[in-house]
Design a protein around this motif. Structure first.
Motif, short mmCIF file in Angstrom:
data_model
loop_
_atom_site.label_atom_id
_atom_site.label_comp_id
_atom_site.label_asym_id
_atom_site.label_seq_id
_atom_site.Cartn_x
_atom_site.Cartn_y
_atom_site.Cartn_z
N GLY A 73 0.92 -1.17 -0.08
CA GLY A 73 -0.08 0.13 -0.04
C GLY A 73 1.11 1.32 -0.05
O GLY A 73 0.69 2.19 -0.84
N GLY A 74 2.01 1.38 0.81
CA GLY A 74 2.74 2.53 0.90
C GLY A 74 3.51 2.64 -0.30
O GLY A 74 3.54 3.92 -0.86
N ARG A 75 4.06 1.48 -1.08
CA ARG A 75 4.68 1.75 -2.30
C ARG A 75 3.95 1.97 -3.66
O ARG A 75 4.09 3.05 -4.33
CB ARG A 75 5.36 0.39 -2.55
N THR A 76 2.38 1.81 -3.65
CA THR A 76 1.48 2.20 -4.49
C THR A 76 1.36 3.63 -4.33
O THR A 76 1.28 4.37 -5.26
CB THR A 76 0.22 1.32 -4.27
N ALA A 77 1.06 4.15 -3.05
CA ALA A 77 0.74 5.43 -2.85
C ALA A 77 2.19 6.43 -3.40
O ALA A 77 1.98 7.38 -3.95
CB ALA A 77 0.72 5.86 -1.26
N PHE A 78 3.32 5.98 -2.84
CA PHE A 78 4.39 6.52 -3.49
C PHE A 78 4.46 6.73 -4.92
O PHE A 78 4.65 7.90 -5.37
CB PHE A 78 5.68 5.76 -2.80
N ARG A 79 4.28 5.59 -5.62
CA ARG A 79 4.34 5.62 -7.11
C ARG A 79 3.31 6.45 -7.59
O ARG A 79 3.71 7.46 -8.54
CB ARG A 79 4.21 4.11 -7.71
N SER A 80 2.06 6.64 -7.20
CA SER A 80 1.12 7.56 -7.67
C SER A 80 1.33 8.73 -7.57
O SER A 80 1.24 9.78 -8.40
CB SER A 80 -0.32 7.16 -6.87
N ARG A 81 1.97 9.22 -6.24
CA ARG A 81 2.18 10.64 -5.89
C ARG A 81 3.37 11.17 -6.62
O ARG A 81 3.57 12.25 -7.26
CB ARG A 81 2.06 10.97 -4.56
N TRP A 82 4.35 10.24 -6.86
CA TRP A 82 5.68 10.47 -7.70
C TRP A 82 5.25 10.86 -9.13
O TRP A 82 5.45 11.92 -9.51
CB TRP A 82 6.57 9.56 -7.61
N ARG A 83 4.24 10.40 -9.75
CA ARG A 83 3.92 10.57 -10.97
C ARG A 83 3.06 11.81 -11.02
O ARG A 83 3.01 12.64 -12.24
CB ARG A 83 3.03 9.26 -11.58
N GLU A 84 2.39 12.16 -10.00
CA GLU A 84 1.55 13.36 -9.96
C GLU A 84 2.51 14.57 -9.80
O GLU A 84 2.16 15.65 -10.33
CB GLU A 84 0.61 13.45 -8.86
N THR A 85 3.58 14.54 -8.85
CA THR A 85 4.34 15.43 -8.90
C THR A 85 5.69 15.68 -9.72
O THR A 85 5.95 16.96 -10.03
CB THR A 85 5.28 14.96 -7.59
N PHE A 86 6.31 14.72 -10.47
CA PHE A 86 7.41 15.04 -11.35
C PHE A 86 7.02 14.39 -12.65
O PHE A 86 6.22 13.47 -12.98
CB PHE A 86 8.57 14.13 -10.80
N GLU A 87 7.75 15.23 -13.55
CA GLU A 87 7.40 14.77 -14.84
C GLU A 87 8.50 13.75 -15.55
O GLU A 87 9.45 13.38 -14.68
CB GLU A 87 7.63 16.32 -15.61
N GLY A 88 8.21 13.31 -16.51
CA GLY A 88 9.21 12.38 -17.31
C GLY A 88 8.56 10.84 -16.75
O GLY A 88 7.74 10.53 -16.11
N ASP A 89 9.55 9.92 -17.35
CA ASP A 89 9.31 8.56 -17.25
C ASP A 89 9.81 8.07 -15.95
O ASP A 89 11.26 8.23 -15.77
CB ASP A 89 9.96 7.74 -18.40
N PRO A 90 8.97 7.66 -14.77
CA PRO A 90 9.77 7.40 -13.58
C PRO A 90 10.62 6.17 -13.55
O PRO A 90 11.36 6.12 -12.69
CB PRO A 90 8.49 7.17 -12.38
N SER A 91 10.10 5.27 -14.44
CA SER A 91 10.76 3.91 -14.45
C SER A 91 12.45 4.10 -14.74
O SER A 91 13.09 3.26 -14.51
CB SER A 91 10.29 2.98 -15.54
N LYS A 92 12.70 5.31 -15.32
CA LYS A 92 14.09 5.49 -15.53
C LYS A 92 14.97 6.06 -14.67
O LYS A 92 16.21 6.30 -14.55
CB LYS A 92 14.40 6.59 -16.78
N LYS A 93 14.24 6.53 -13.41
CA LYS A 93 15.06 7.01 -12.07
C LYS A 93 15.23 5.73 -11.27
O LYS A 93 14.19 4.93 -10.64
CB LYS A 93 14.08 7.95 -11.32
N ARG A 94 16.53 5.74 -10.95
CA ARG A 94 16.79 4.48 -10.13
C ARG A 94 16.14 4.66 -8.65
O ARG A 94 15.82 3.69 -8.13
CB ARG A 94 18.38 4.40 -9.90
N PHE A 95 16.09 5.85 -8.19
CA PHE A 95 15.38 6.04 -6.89
C PHE A 95 14.20 5.58 -6.91
O PHE A 95 13.53 4.78 -5.92
CB PHE A 95 15.63 7.49 -6.62
N TYR A 96 13.25 6.08 -7.70
CA TYR A 96 12.01 5.49 -7.88
C TYR A 96 11.76 3.80 -8.10
O TYR A 96 11.16 3.28 -7.53
CB TYR A 96 11.48 6.02 -9.40
#
Length: 241
Positions: free
Chosen positions: A125-148
């Motif tokens: 649940g926590g990781r799902t929330a993190f991924r969702s808000r990351w995509r809402e906050t930052f532009e670009g393809d998140p899968s290319k970010k090692r941190f993400y």
């Protein structure tokens, strides 16, 4: 602090500005119950209410509790098994884990001592929330970010605490943890310390904002402004030293 089991908390001004996880998260993942100790039912019920536990007739899932006379069935959200607490006016007689399918007791324990591993959830649940808000906050393809990718896989990457707001709908402050009626004492030049902190923070953010890997959150999402700090101080009796 949240349980009111303290006399004085000394907090640097810069620390008091850091946004924290909601009290409900801590309340739902923290339990100190020991055989032989007196059980404060009112405190326990208040903690469970803060954490959003569901009162049920039969406990079968994490986040549920059942009160039946001198028995309390409790399934902490951070536990693999639920616990049955047998208590009376003299204290806790016994604590045993039990099976949710058969409702039979499994083994006895002397105490329940649970603390959250971190100040944010890395479960599904926590990781799902993190991924969702990351995509809402930052532009670009998140899968290319090692941190993400690391956090998505449950790896607490270095610096993950600076992304705490992405794990929750809203964050809290130190004032949300203080018991009602707590007196706040401001010692020395608190205003100057807050101004210095924000000056340094703005400079650090300006330096880091140019590096897109990983991108950084705006300081206002991570720290309390001077205006908000003094607004919250007004909710408490105050002493200036």
């Amino acid at each position: 602090i949240q349980r009111g089991e303290f006399d004085v908390a000394v907090v640097p001004a810069s620390t008091a500005l850091v946004r924290l996880c909601p009290p409900a998260y801590i309340a739902g993942h923290t339990f100190f119950l020991k055989q032989g100790e007196r059980l404060d039912l009112d405190k326990l019920k208040a903690q469970l209410a803060t954490a959003g536990y569901h009162h049920v007739t039969q406990v079968v899932a994490p986040g549920e509790v059942c009160f039946r006379g001198g028995l309390i069935d409790l399934f902490p959200t951070a536990s693999q098994l639920p616990y049955r607490i047998d208590h009376d006016e003299d204290g806790i007689d016994a604590i045993k884990s039990f099976d949710v399918d058969t409702q039979r007791r499994v083994y006895a324990v002397n105490e329940i001592r649970l603390l959250p591993a971190r100040e944010f959830p890395l479960d599904e649940g926590g990781r799902t929330a993190f991924r969702s808000r990351w995509r809402e906050t930052f532009e670009g393809d998140p899968s290319k970010k090692r941190f993400y990718r690391d956090v998505s896989n449950g790896v607490p990457a270095a610096g993950v605490e600076y992304y705490l707001p992405l794990f929750f709908e809203s964050t809290a402050t130190i004032f949300d943890y203080l018991p009602r009626g707590s007196t706040v004492g401001l010692h020395g030049d608190v205003s100057g310390a807050i101004q210095d902190f924000w000056r340094d923070t703005a400079l650090r953010h300006k330096m880091q904002a140019g590096d897109p890997d990983p991108p950084v959150l705006p300081p206002a999402q991570l720290f309390v402004s001077a205006e908000e700090f003094y607004t919250r101080v007004k909710d408490h009796p105050r002493i200036d030293f």
